[in-house]
Design an enzyme around this catalytic site. Sequence first.
Site, mmCIF file in Angstrom:
data_model
loop_
_atom_site.group_PDB
_atom_site.id
_atom_site.type_symbol
_atom_site.label_atom_id
_atom_site.label_comp_id
_atom_site.label_asym_id
_atom_site.label_seq_id
_atom_site.Cartn_x
_atom_site.Cartn_y
_atom_site.Cartn_z
ATOM 1 N N GLY A 156 0.918 -1.353 0.048
ATOM 2 C CA GLY A 156 0.033 -0.050 0.038
ATOM 3 C C GLY A 156 0.805 1.260 0.127
ATOM 4 N N ASP A 187 13.716 -3.198 -5.651
ATOM 5 C CA ASP A 187 14.026 -4.258 -4.646
ATOM 6 C C ASP A 187 14.689 -5.452 -5.473
ATOM 7 O OD1 ASP A 187 12.675 -3.138 -2.338
ATOM 8 O OD2 ASP A 187 11.005 -3.110 -3.665
ATOM 9 N N VAL A 207 11.119 3.176 -10.994
ATOM 10 C CA VAL A 207 10.483 4.556 -11.308
ATOM 11 C C VAL A 207 11.235 5.637 -10.508
ATOM 12 C CG1 VAL A 207 8.488 5.793 -11.634
ATOM 13 C CG2 VAL A 207 8.527 3.523 -12.207
ATOM 14 N N HIS A 243 2.746 4.504 -4.775
ATOM 15 C CA HIS A 243 3.371 5.855 -5.442
ATOM 16 C C HIS A 243 3.308 5.502 -7.165
ATOM 17 C CE1 HIS A 243 6.782 3.157 -5.355
ATOM 18 N NE2 HIS A 243 6.884 3.253 -4.036
ATOM 19 N N ARG A 255 9.130 4.797 1.617
ATOM 20 C CA ARG A 255 9.599 5.178 2.832
ATOM 21 C C ARG A 255 10.149 6.639 2.385
ATOM 22 N NH1 ARG A 255 11.033 -0.553 3.730
ATOM 23 N NH2 ARG A 255 9.898 -0.870 5.648
ATOM 24 N N GLY A 301 5.778 4.381 -8.855
ATOM 25 C CA GLY A 301 6.695 3.032 -8.870
ATOM 26 C C GLY A 301 5.558 1.889 -8.996
ATOM 27 N N HIS A 302 4.522 1.752 -7.808
ATOM 28 C CA HIS A 302 3.733 0.789 -8.120
ATOM 29 C C HIS A 302 2.801 0.806 -9.078
ATOM 30 C CE1 HIS A 302 4.178 1.357 -3.621
ATOM 31 N NE2 HIS A 302 4.429 0.015 -3.712
ATOM 32 N N GLN A 344 7.800 -9.073 7.714
ATOM 33 C CA GLN A 344 9.031 -9.053 6.963
ATOM 34 C C GLN A 344 9.985 -7.777 7.858
ATOM 35 O OE1 GLN A 344 6.902 -8.189 3.106
ATOM 36 N NE2 GLN A 344 8.181 -6.492 2.933
HETATM 37 O O1 PAF Z 1 7.960 -4.970 -2.246
HETATM 38 C C1 PAF Z 1 7.182 -5.119 -1.095
HETATM 39 O O2 PAF Z 1 6.177 -4.009 -1.118
HETATM 40 C C2 PAF Z 1 6.718 -6.197 -0.408
HETATM 41 O O3 PAF Z 1 8.040 -6.810 0.103
HETATM 42 C C3 PAF Z 1 5.698 -7.242 -1.057
HETATM 43 C C4 PAF Z 1 6.644 -7.898 -2.099
HETATM 44 C C5 PAF Z 1 4.442 -6.672 -1.332
HETATM 45 C C6 PAF Z 1 5.802 -8.556 0.119
HETATM 46 O O4 PAF Z 1 5.029 -7.906 1.366
#
Ligand code: PAF
Length: 279
Positions: free
Chosen positions: A30, A149, A175, A33, A186, A35-36, A60
């Site tokens: 969630g 990532d 991006v 931005h 972040r 990039g997503h 995580q």
């Molecule tokens: O890259 C992320 O936002 C997270 O690590 C993911 C892949 C959604 C797993 O929680």
Amino acid sequence: MQIIQDIALTKSLCRSLKQEGSLGFVPTMGYLHEGHLSLVKQSVKENPNTIVSVFVNPSQFGQNEDLATYPRDLERDVALLQECGVEYIFNPSTQAIYPNGFDTWVVPDKLADVLCGKSRPGHFRGVATIVLKLLNIVSPDHMYMGLKDFQQQRILKQMIIDLNLDCDIVACPIVREADGLAMSSRNSYLNPQQREKSLSLYQGLLKARELFAQGERDCGLIINTIKENIENSGGVIDYIECVDPLSLQSVQEAEADTRMMLAVYFGKTRLIDNMALKA
Ligand code: PAF
């Protein structure tokens, strides 16, 4: 637009969506931005149906990390996804994903021992576990992930191969903001001074490329040049490494596919970025 919390409902919805053709999936935590949204737009373009998950995955985050303060704004995420033409959002509760008694984990091995895995022990165990669970629930044909990532994407590709999963990863370009900072949820933690100084990451990566283009192959020397620039800008280096893109192991002599990887703190905010040395 359907926002579904229930796992069984999501499974049956996805089964029926797959009868209409390929299903694209974008896993997110969630606070979306550009990039997503670039991943989402690509999936919408390439598949008759796309489902996006919005789930801040507690497993995580390390004990002293930012789980409690991680930015969240589901209403805004929904509006942005709607604009991109997404019709399905999977937004499970933590209890649904990790019910009492949950006891099974996916533990990536060597690929998770280096870089972010070294400074964030257990992080990739949490990532691999949630992504495998999401893949089992959604059963997508294609999962879209950003190359920011890089290590995450590499570990998950290996997990898909090793566990014989029927999904591929579409790795999409990083991006960046107009000035070059890689987009990240972040980034919202940075104060204006840190935001300005954080540009040294992108500048460092460009400098590495420039040195490589000029014929420099000594990774130690390339790293030291960048290190100095970043430290002068007030960044505290977690790691800067030149790695092989498949094994993620450090290399001494740079080759065309060598990847420069870095993680740097500005205040409490840890930023990551990477780039292939050859433009
Ligand atoms: O890259 C992320 O936002 C997270 O690590 C993911 C892949 C959604 C797993 O929680």
